[in-house]
Design a protein around this motif. Structure first.
Motif, PDB file in Angstrom:
ATOM      1  N   UNK A 190       0.821  -1.211   0.000  1.00  0.00           N
ATOM      2  CA  UNK A 190       0.000   0.000   0.000  1.00  0.00           C
ATOM      3  C   UNK A 190       0.850   1.254   0.000  1.00  0.00           C
ATOM      4  N   UNK A 191       0.183   2.379   0.316  1.00  0.00           N
ATOM      5  CA  UNK A 191       0.856   3.683   0.280  1.00  0.00           C
ATOM      6  C   UNK A 191       1.323   4.064   1.686  1.00  0.00           C
ATOM      7  N   UNK A 192       2.602   4.416   1.803  1.00  0.00           N
ATOM      8  CA  UNK A 192       3.204   4.708   3.105  1.00  0.00           C
ATOM      9  C   UNK A 192       2.871   6.124   3.578  1.00  0.00           C
ATOM     10  N   UNK A 193       2.502   6.212   4.864  1.00  0.00           N
ATOM     11  CA  UNK A 193       2.272   7.524   5.487  1.00  0.00           C
ATOM     12  C   UNK A 193       3.031   7.568   6.805  1.00  0.00           C
ATOM     13  N   UNK A 194       3.830   8.639   6.989  1.00  0.00           N
ATOM     14  CA  UNK A 194       4.593   8.775   8.224  1.00  0.00           C
ATOM     15  C   UNK A 194       3.671   9.218   9.370  1.00  0.00           C
ATOM     16  N   UNK A 195       3.872   8.617  10.542  1.00  0.00           N
ATOM     17  CA  UNK A 195       3.214   9.100  11.762  1.00  0.00           C
ATOM     18  C   UNK A 195       4.214   9.789  12.683  1.00  0.00           C
TER      19      UNK A 195
END
Length: 689
Positions: A190-195
């Motif tokens: 999937x698409x990576x999102x930084x937290x």
């Protein structure tokens, strides 16, 4: 040449036969204990690897062995090979011990009753999809546990934010105080999102906000191309329905709150005055004081549900479930007012002073007044049967069973001594219940305040010891209530879990408390309704909420895989090392007081069906004491589940009657308010100093 041709076809046949998928199974019953059956699949032929689809949801798709099975119940296994060929077989672990036979016989009955109580009408008509979907896959910190003492820092991102990643790709490097640098890999496509930004702290065990906040240890999320249905280990989709019984109880509580003009709020101060004895008339008909009736009813509800049940609710629904639990508790106060007012109004007092009251009476005679005699008789009889079953199971065997397990967990010397524990408990219970409601009320009037005080003081001590966490804790509760993670089922899932725990814990709408309150000394039925509305407040708004706050303040609401009572015990133990021993004794006292209260509820239902003679009462009491021993010494699994469900089922006939008679209660309430304002009620005179 003919010989070679024959040999060729023979070999071809052997090869073809060897490719056929064949599924066999071995069945084991390793001990006379219930629910420990084992089935082991033996698969030959086909094209490996194989997928194992078990009807037991706890067994993985990759496991050829399924354990923890109910003896006497059929289980199916579908094996599929890499070529798509499949075979389905059905297996059954043969029950041998008598308890296994009982358990296997009752399991279908539990499923049948559960299909009614937990049926989801909204999903059935297609209003919403109950299946839980995940939009994202959260990426956790490797090596993190809820009680870890460490500090994790995101050292370096290896993939850009917004980039498409594949399962197994290296995405980040993290460092910690206790370990060498660790590389984090993507758990999904999937698409990576930084937290967390590069160089920032992911989780610090010394930061109260991190300890309490749900999911503080996640460093990234991977957004799926399309939502993915969450699954049980066996591949079945996980669903988060809205059980019919919860709708039934909460809708009823909301209706009575509106119908009685928010009596739960307006009548709160007067309720406390009544419970304190300001309006106790010694010459009024009845057997016990307002406070004793309240203590008896509270002892029937405050128990394992407040300790184990809340832990389960908070671990499933997160901190946000606490908010909805409180809301449901406040609404339930109105249900208690209505049912206990009617309990007093339609009670029957014999010349010897014994009182017979509760839903059996008001369902029968209250509906008879409305030309619904036949319907009233059916509802009353149905309620009485359920109440007897519930008293033997949920109000007796379940309590004895669970209190023994909790005590044995803290005091190993008790292990294997369930029978003698049951005998001693039965003697203690017998000493109290043989004396009737006066004896029960005297004991609960002393035990309930003591055990509740110990528990409340300990909970407050844990909260005060972690008072610096108050901001993050309440932030987690409100954030979790109105903006919960999809992993918790969204707002509907959290709301249902909170409502469910509260409704099951305080029994508002079930009708049991009306039996105890009908014995109160009063000339005015609504006065006992006022006293009764304090019960859900004490049980849910105070005790359940304190349990939830202890779990949240100590960060134990993030722990998975522990049984409910053990989770609460660990939460207290993390702050007060010796308190799990006190908690184990408190659990016993909770269970003991629940048993003596439910013995009275069951006895009144029994005498409604089998006559009001003292001999009939004694037969019931002896049976009740036998079941105490059985509950403590034998694992009865599905039998206990079924009888516990009967408590909830009692709300069906009860709430139907409450709806029909709510107008009558409203009229009595208005009349009572007028007398109170006109100072026409009996009031104790305060002696001049």
């Amino acid at each position: 040449m003919k010989k070679f041709t024959l040999l060729f076809f023979l070999l071809l046949g052997v090869v073809a036969f060897s490719q056929e998928l064949v599924v066999k199974g071995k069945v084991y019953n390793p001990s006379p204990r219930i629910n420990d059956g084992v089935i082991e699949a033996d698969v030959t032929g086909g094209t490996p690897p194989y997928t194992y689809k078990w009807s037991n949801q706890a067994t993985s798709l990759t496991s050829k062995r399924s354990s923890g099975l109910v003896e006497g119940i059929p289980y199916t296994l579908t094996v599929t090979d890499a070529a798509g060929n499949s075979q389905t077989k059905t297996f059954k672990v043969k029950p041998e011990a008598i308890v296994e036979i009982f358990n296997g016989t009752m399991t279908p009955a539990v499923s049948a009753l559960g299909s009614v109580l937990f049926w989801d009408p909204f999903a059935a008509v297609g209003i919403y999809d109950p299946i839980v979907y995940a939009d994202v896959k959260l990426v956790g910190t490797p090596g993190w546990t809820s009680n870890i003492q460490d500090r994790f820092v995101l050292k370096k991102w290896l993939k850009a934010e917004g980039e498409k990643v594949q399962k197994g790709d290296k995405i980040a490097v993290i460092s910690s105080n206790g370990q060498a640098d660790t590389t984090v890999v993507a758990p999904a496509n999937g698409q990576l999102k930084y937290l967390v930004d590069e160089g920032k702290v992911i989780y610090n065990s010394e930061n109260a906000k991190h300890v309490i906040e749900q999911g503080a240890h996640y460093l990234a999320e991977i957004k799926y191309d399309k939502p993915v249905a969450m699954q049980h280990p066996n591949g079945d989709p996980i669903s988060n329905g809205i059980p019919f019984i919860v709708i039934w109880l909460v809708f009823g509580a909301t209706f009575f709150t509106l119908r009685m003009g928010f009596i739960n709020i307006k009548g709160f101060k007067h309720s406390i005055d009544l419970a304190k004895g300001k309006y106790d008339d010694p010459d009024a008909p009845g057997q016990v004081t307002h406070f004793q009736a309240l203590a008896t009813a509270v002892s029937g509800t405050v128990g394992l549900g407040n300790i184990a049940g809340v832990a389960v609710a908070v671990s499933l629904g997160g901190a946000g479930a606490t908010f909805w639990m409180i809301v449901c508790g406040l609404l339930g106060m109105s249900s208690k007012f209505v049912e206990c007012t009617l309990g007093v109004k339609y009670r029957d007092i014999l010349p010897d002073g014994r009182v017979f009251g509760g839903p059996m009476n008001y369902l029968r005679y209250g509906l008879e007044k409305r030309n619904m005699k036949g319907f009233g008789k059916i509802l009353a009889g149905f309620f009485a049967v359920l109440a007897i079953g519930a008293s033997f199971g949920g109000g007796n065997m379940f309590q004895a069973n669970q209190s023994f397990e909790q005590l044995a967990g803290q005091f190993p010397a008790l292990e294997g001594q369930g029978f003698w524990f049951g005998v001693i408990t039965a003697i203690l219970v017998g000493v109290v219940i043989i004396g009737g409601i006066n004896s029960i009320a005297k004991v609960t009037g002393r035990v309930v305040p003591i055990m509740a005080s110990i528990y409340i003081v300990a909970a407050l001590a844990v909260i005060i010891m972690n008072i610096q966490n108050i901001g993050p804790a309440f932030s987690a509760i409100f954030e979790g209530a109105f903006n919960p993670s999809a992993l918790k089922g969204g707002i509907v899932g959290v709301l249902v879990i909170g409502f469910q725990r509260a409704a099951f814990s305080n029994e508002a709408g079930v009708g049991s408390a009306a039996i105890a309150h009908s014995t109160a000394k009063t000339n005015h039925p609504p006065s006992e309704g006022f006293v009764a509305l304090l019960e859900p407040f004490i049980d849910t708004v105070v005790v359940c909420t304190l349990t939830a706050l202890v779990l949240i303040f100590t960060g134990m609401h993030e722990v998975e895989g522990l049984a409910g009572a053990q989770l609460t015990s660990d939460a207290f133990g993390s702050q007060i090392s010796w308190f799990p021993y006190v908690l184990a004794l408190a659990v016993f006292l909770f269970a003991f007081s629940t048993m003596i209260s439910w013995s009275y509820y069951g006895m009144r239902a029994w005498t409604y069906l089998f006559g009001k003679s003292k001999k009939s009462e004694m037969v019931y009491k002896m049976l009740f004491l036998v079941f105490v021993v059985v509950g403590a010494s034998v694992s009865l699994g599905a039998v206990l589940d079924f009888s516990d469900m009967m408590i909830l089922a009692m709300s069906f006939p009860n709430i139907i009657g409450l709806y029909i008679m709510s107008g009558e209660v409203k009229g009595d309430l208005n009349s009572y308010w007028k007398k109170l304002k006109a100072n026409e009620l009996f009031k104790k005179q305060v002696a001049a100093k």
